[in-house]
Design a protein around this motif. Structure first.
Motif, PDB file in Angstrom:
ATOM      1  N   LEU A 370      39.969  39.754  44.070  1.00 40.92           N
ATOM      2  CA  LEU A 370      39.244  38.622  43.502  1.00 40.92           C
ATOM      3  C   LEU A 370      37.806  38.744  43.975  1.00 40.92           C
ATOM      4  O   LEU A 370      37.548  38.828  45.172  1.00 40.92           O
ATOM      5  N   ARG A 371      36.870  38.791  43.053  1.00 39.89           N
ATOM      6  CA  ARG A 371      35.472  39.006  43.461  1.00 39.89           C
ATOM      7  C   ARG A 371      34.512  38.277  42.526  1.00 39.89           C
ATOM      8  O   ARG A 371      34.880  37.784  41.471  1.00 39.89           O
ATOM      9  N   GLY A 372      33.245  38.255  42.943  1.00 39.69           N
ATOM     10  CA  GLY A 372      32.186  37.660  42.148  1.00 39.69           C
ATOM     11  C   GLY A 372      31.377  36.677  42.960  1.00 39.69           C
ATOM     12  O   GLY A 372      31.536  36.550  44.184  1.00 39.69           O
ATOM     13  N   ARG A 373      30.493  35.967  42.277  1.00 37.62           N
ATOM     14  CA  ARG A 373      29.663  34.946  42.904  1.00 37.62           C
ATOM     15  C   ARG A 373      29.580  33.748  41.973  1.00 37.62           C
ATOM     16  O   ARG A 373      29.461  33.895  40.753  1.00 37.62           O
ATOM     17  N   GLY A 374      29.599  32.567  42.557  1.00 36.32           N
ATOM     18  CA  GLY A 374      29.408  31.360  41.775  1.00 36.32           C
ATOM     19  C   GLY A 374      30.441  31.234  40.679  1.00 36.32           C
ATOM     20  O   GLY A 374      31.645  31.424  40.890  1.00 36.32           O
ATOM     21  N   ALA A 375      29.968  30.928  39.475  1.00 37.93           N
ATOM     22  CA  ALA A 375      30.847  30.772  38.312  1.00 37.93           C
ATOM     23  C   ALA A 375      30.934  32.070  37.528  1.00 37.93           C
ATOM     24  O   ALA A 375      31.067  32.068  36.300  1.00 37.93           O
ATOM     25  N   MET A 376      30.880  33.166  38.244  1.00 39.24           N
ATOM     26  CA  MET A 376      31.018  34.511  37.679  1.00 39.24           C
ATOM     27  C   MET A 376      32.006  35.268  38.552  1.00 39.24           C
ATOM     28  O   MET A 376      31.638  36.037  39.426  1.00 39.24           O
ATOM     29  N   MET A 377      33.298  34.995  38.323  1.00 37.91           N
ATOM     30  CA  MET A 377      34.359  35.540  39.157  1.00 37.91           C
ATOM     31  C   MET A 377      35.335  36.335  38.304  1.00 37.91           C
ATOM     32  O   MET A 377      35.498  36.063  37.116  1.00 37.91           O
ATOM     33  N   ALA A 378      36.000  37.304  38.921  1.00 38.18           N
ATOM     34  CA  ALA A 378      36.970  38.124  38.196  1.00 38.18           C
ATOM     35  C   ALA A 378      38.093  38.550  39.114  1.00 38.18           C
ATOM     36  O   ALA A 378      37.925  38.647  40.335  1.00 38.18           O
ATOM     37  N   LEU A 379      39.250  38.812  38.505  1.00 35.00           N
ATOM     38  CA  LEU A 379      40.368  39.429  39.198  1.00 35.00           C
ATOM     39  C   LEU A 379      40.598  40.798  38.586  1.00 35.00           C
ATOM     40  O   LEU A 379      40.636  40.936  37.354  1.00 35.00           O
ATOM     41  N   GLU A 380      40.742  41.791  39.454  1.00 35.78           N
ATOM     42  CA  GLU A 380      41.042  43.145  38.991  1.00 35.78           C
ATOM     43  C   GLU A 380      42.541  43.381  39.155  1.00 35.78           C
ATOM     44  O   GLU A 380      43.095  43.232  40.246  1.00 35.78           O
ATOM     45  N   PHE A 381      43.192  43.773  38.065  1.00 37.85           N
ATOM     46  CA  PHE A 381      44.637  43.977  38.072  1.00 37.85           C
ATOM     47  C   PHE A 381      44.975  45.457  38.207  1.00 37.85           C
ATOM     48  O   PHE A 381      44.320  46.322  37.608  1.00 37.85           O
ATOM     49  N   VAL A 382      45.994  45.715  39.021  1.00 40.42           N
ATOM     50  CA  VAL A 382      46.384  47.091  39.353  1.00 40.42           C
ATOM     51  C   VAL A 382      47.897  47.238  39.227  1.00 40.42           C
ATOM     52  O   VAL A 382      48.651  46.252  39.182  1.00 40.42           O
ATOM     53  N   GLU A 383      48.343  48.488  39.172  1.00 39.39           N
ATOM     54  CA  GLU A 383      49.772  48.758  39.253  1.00 39.39           C
ATOM     55  C   GLU A 383      50.236  48.456  40.675  1.00 39.39           C
ATOM     56  O   GLU A 383      49.518  48.751  41.644  1.00 39.39           O
ATOM     57  N   PRO A 384      51.410  47.850  40.840  1.00 42.58           N
ATOM     58  CA  PRO A 384      51.876  47.498  42.188  1.00 42.58           C
ATOM     59  C   PRO A 384      51.865  48.680  43.146  1.00 42.58           C
ATOM     60  O   PRO A 384      52.255  49.794  42.790  1.00 42.58           O
ATOM     61  N   GLY A 385      51.354  48.433  44.348  1.00 39.27           N
ATOM     62  CA  GLY A 385      51.339  49.452  45.384  1.00 39.27           C
ATOM     63  C   GLY A 385      50.267  50.505  45.230  1.00 39.27           C
ATOM     64  O   GLY A 385      50.309  51.539  45.912  1.00 39.27           O
ATOM     65  N   ALA A 391      45.618  47.606  32.791  1.00 37.73           N
ATOM     66  CA  ALA A 391      45.051  46.883  31.658  1.00 37.73           C
ATOM     67  C   ALA A 391      46.108  46.061  30.935  1.00 37.73           C
ATOM     68  O   ALA A 391      45.808  44.995  30.395  1.00 37.73           O
ATOM     69  N   ASP A 392      47.346  46.527  30.932  1.00 39.63           N
ATOM     70  CA  ASP A 392      48.410  45.794  30.238  1.00 39.63           C
ATOM     71  C   ASP A 392      48.616  44.411  30.858  1.00 39.63           C
ATOM     72  O   ASP A 392      48.831  43.430  30.144  1.00 39.63           O
ATOM     73  N   ALA A 393      48.534  44.340  32.181  1.00 42.09           N
ATOM     74  CA  ALA A 393      48.698  43.051  32.843  1.00 42.09           C
ATOM     75  C   ALA A 393      47.581  42.101  32.451  1.00 42.09           C
ATOM     76  O   ALA A 393      47.822  40.917  32.174  1.00 42.09           O
ATOM     77  N   ALA A 394      46.346  42.599  32.422  1.00 43.57           N
ATOM     78  CA  ALA A 394      45.215  41.752  32.056  1.00 43.57           C
ATOM     79  C   ALA A 394      45.386  41.200  30.638  1.00 43.57           C
ATOM     80  O   ALA A 394      45.158  40.008  30.377  1.00 43.57           O
ATOM     81  N   LYS A 395      45.800  42.065  29.699  1.00 45.55           N
ATOM     82  CA  LYS A 395      45.992  41.625  28.316  1.00 45.55           C
ATOM     83  C   LYS A 395      47.131  40.615  28.212  1.00 45.55           C
ATOM     84  O   LYS A 395      47.026  39.607  27.506  1.00 45.55           O
ATOM     85  N   GLN A 396      48.226  40.887  28.906  1.00 45.99           N
ATOM     86  CA  GLN A 396      49.383  40.004  28.869  1.00 45.99           C
ATOM     87  C   GLN A 396      49.034  38.625  29.419  1.00 45.99           C
ATOM     88  O   GLN A 396      49.406  37.593  28.848  1.00 45.99           O
ATOM     89  N   GLY A 412      35.836  45.096  32.004  1.00 44.23           N
ATOM     90  CA  GLY A 412      35.995  46.214  32.922  1.00 44.23           C
ATOM     91  C   GLY A 412      36.051  47.553  32.219  1.00 44.23           C
ATOM     92  O   GLY A 412      36.558  47.664  31.102  1.00 44.23           O
ATOM     93  N   THR A 413      35.531  48.558  32.876  1.00 45.11           N
ATOM     94  CA  THR A 413      35.573  49.907  32.340  1.00 45.11           C
ATOM     95  C   THR A 413      36.994  50.309  31.984  1.00 45.11           C
ATOM     96  O   THR A 413      37.237  50.992  30.988  1.00 45.11           O
ATOM     97  N   PHE A 414      37.958  49.872  32.789  1.00 47.39           N
ATOM     98  CA  PHE A 414      39.361  50.226  32.580  1.00 47.39           C
ATOM     99  C   PHE A 414      40.124  49.133  31.825  1.00 47.39           C
ATOM    100  O   PHE A 414      41.335  49.247  31.639  1.00 47.39           O
ATOM    101  N   GLY A 415      39.438  48.062  31.435  1.00 48.13           N
ATOM    102  CA  GLY A 415      40.073  46.973  30.715  1.00 48.13           C
ATOM    103  C   GLY A 415      41.059  46.181  31.538  1.00 48.13           C
ATOM    104  O   GLY A 415      41.909  45.475  30.989  1.00 48.13           O
ATOM    105  N   ASN A 416      40.946  46.265  32.861  1.00 49.09           N
ATOM    106  CA  ASN A 416      41.951  45.663  33.744  1.00 49.09           C
ATOM    107  C   ASN A 416      41.452  44.468  34.535  1.00 49.09           C
ATOM    108  O   ASN A 416      42.055  44.092  35.529  1.00 49.09           O
ATOM    109  N   ASN A 417      40.362  43.866  34.084  1.00 53.95           N
ATOM    110  CA  ASN A 417      39.824  42.687  34.764  1.00 53.95           C
ATOM    111  C   ASN A 417      39.914  41.463  33.863  1.00 53.95           C
ATOM    112  O   ASN A 417      39.726  41.556  32.646  1.00 53.95           O
TER     113      ASN A 417
END
Length: 447
Positions: A370-385, A391-396, A412-417
């Motif tokens: 979870l990162r960012g500043r102020g009202a500009m925050m994002a979560l980056e999603f990854v495969e477990p472990g 990216a599938d998790a972000a879309k879902q 995100g460059t990888f579409g996972n945020n």
């Protein structure tokens, strides 16, 4: 601090499935009228927006955590913006500032010079879109330095014109099939703390990039180093402390123009007028757009007078640049930010996001950061472990939120945020409701 005024009840309320029948009818009409290359992430069609609520044509009230991609920071119908626009329209909608000038353009130039970092003498020029602003910043830097090379960074997004597409990192959907692109643009590594080697400092990450510039471009050839102080489309990447100051020092030492692309991160979005302020840097040029005019199309470049004034008369402009109605809207938006204390509210929004999502971000197997500043925050999603992008998790998760009446955007460059860009005027109870829907979707995706 004045009390925020709302014209819609600030609550989530679903009357139909999303999209409802009227939205589906409009989607059918759209398919027969609008080019398929123009895509929308939300299937519902808007009727009215106010505060943090989108009222769609079926009577559903959706929670807006996207702000039209950081545009409606003061809300999509802020009273002062609406009042200023009405007054401006009654006087004139257009003259072209390059033909018949008007006070609003001058007043906005004065105001934006006050708000941007640096106490030096400044000048401004106004345009229509963020892409135009960035492209003109490059033109100005090339004129001033008599050099041509432009340095940008991995994961960058700078726009959709030919030059700014060359500067943009991500191929799909922005660049695919649209080349060839403008030349003399060079890409170097960004400071990306989540994905950089453990322990690398901001200064070391900057030195890594600067070594490539010196060896592969040549310091004497660099007209401009252009960077988003917090990257937007690339994944809300906040560079490690020391990265930006090291770059600005190198530019000063080597006669290059340091350009801060503040199109998404500026105008109170991060809790300061411009995100450059978080590390105390003073860019030579700053580009701005998005949140500046409460939803009206307006952008600009502001910076050191000697750099801005290096361009010959007539070299900057555009038929609609600094349109009088858009300038009036911008002055209203700035007044709204000041009167409603929206820089402070941006920091409150960050606090609430961390309260609602912080523990989940630490415990969920699919949340990397979870990162960012102020009202500009994002979560980056990854495969477990792992740190493998998911990216599938972000879309879902985004789709699940949409079903429940909460509008969130991926990036995100990888579409996972998943990025959170609520209007700065959002009611805090409404914000918490939206975040709890989001949190439940994360829990279900990670189960």
């Amino acid at each position: 601090m004045a009390e925020i005024e709302y014209t819609l009840e600030q609550k989530r309320d679903l009357k139909t499935a999303v999209p409802g029948p009227k939205s589906r009818e409009l989607a059918e009409r759209r398919g027969n009228a609008i080019a398929s290359g123009v895509a929308s992430s939300v299937p519902a069609y808007a009727e009215k927006l106010d505060g943090g609520v989108i009222l769609d044509v079926d009577g559903n009230q959706l929670i807006d955590l996207g702000s039209g991609i950081a545009v409606t920071s003061v809300g999509a119908s802020a009273p002062k913006v609406v009042e200023n626009v009405k007054n401006a329209v009654e006087n004139f909608t257009h003259t072209c500032f390059m033909v018949t000038p008007y006070e609003g353009y001058v007043e906005l130039g004065e105001k934006i010079a006050e708000l941007t970092p640096g106490s030096f003498d400044k000048r401004a020029a106004l345009f229509n879109s963020g892409s135009e602003a960035v492209e003109n910043a490059v033109k100005i830097a090339r004129t001033y330095t008599k050099r041509s090379a432009v340095v940008v960074f991995d994961h960058a997004y700078h726009g959709r014109t030919n030059l700014t597409l060359a500067m943009t990192s991500k191929v799909m959907p922005y660049k695919q099939g649209f080349g060839p692109f403008a030349s003399d643009v060079y890409r170097v590594p960004m400071s990306y703390p989540f994905r950089d080697a453990d322990g690398i400092t901001g200064q070391e990450a900057a030195e890594r990039a600067l070594l490539l510039i010196e060896k592969q471009v040549g310091a004497e050839n660099v007209a401009a180093v252009v960077i988003e102080p917090i990257q937007g489309e690339g994944g809300f990447i906040v560079p490690a402390e020391g990265f930006l100051p090291t770059l600005t020092k190198w530019c000063q030492d080597n006669g290059a123009v340091f350009v801060a692309d503040e199109v998404q991160a500026g105008i109170a979005r991060t809790g300061k007028w411009f995100s450059s302020e978080w590390e105390g840097i003073e860019p030579d040029l700053v580009t701005f757009a998005k949140g500046i005019a409460g939803g009206m199309p307006l952008s600009g470049v502001v910076g050191r007078a000697e750099i801005m004034n290096s361009v010959h008369g007539g070299g900057l402009g555009g038929t609609y640049g600094g349109n009088p109605v858009a300038c009036a809207a911008a002055l209203g938006a700035i007044e709204t930010i000041e009167e409603w204390g929206l820089n402070e509210r941006a920091l409150e929004i960050e606090k609430i996001i961390k309260e609602e999502l912080g523990d989940l971000a630490e415990s969920s197997p699919i949340v990397g950061e979870l990162r960012g500043r102020g009202a500009m925050m994002a979560l980056e999603f990854v495969e477990p472990g792992s740190k493998k992008p998911n990216a599938d998790a972000a879309k879902q998760i985004a789709a699940k939120c949409m079903e429940q009446g909460v509008v969130i955007l991926t990036c995100g460059t990888f579409g996972n945020n998943v990025r959170l860009l609520p209007p700065l005027v959002i009611d805090f109870d409404l914000l918490r409701d939206g975040l709890r829907v989001f949190a439940k979707a994360i829990e279900e995706a990670g189960a």
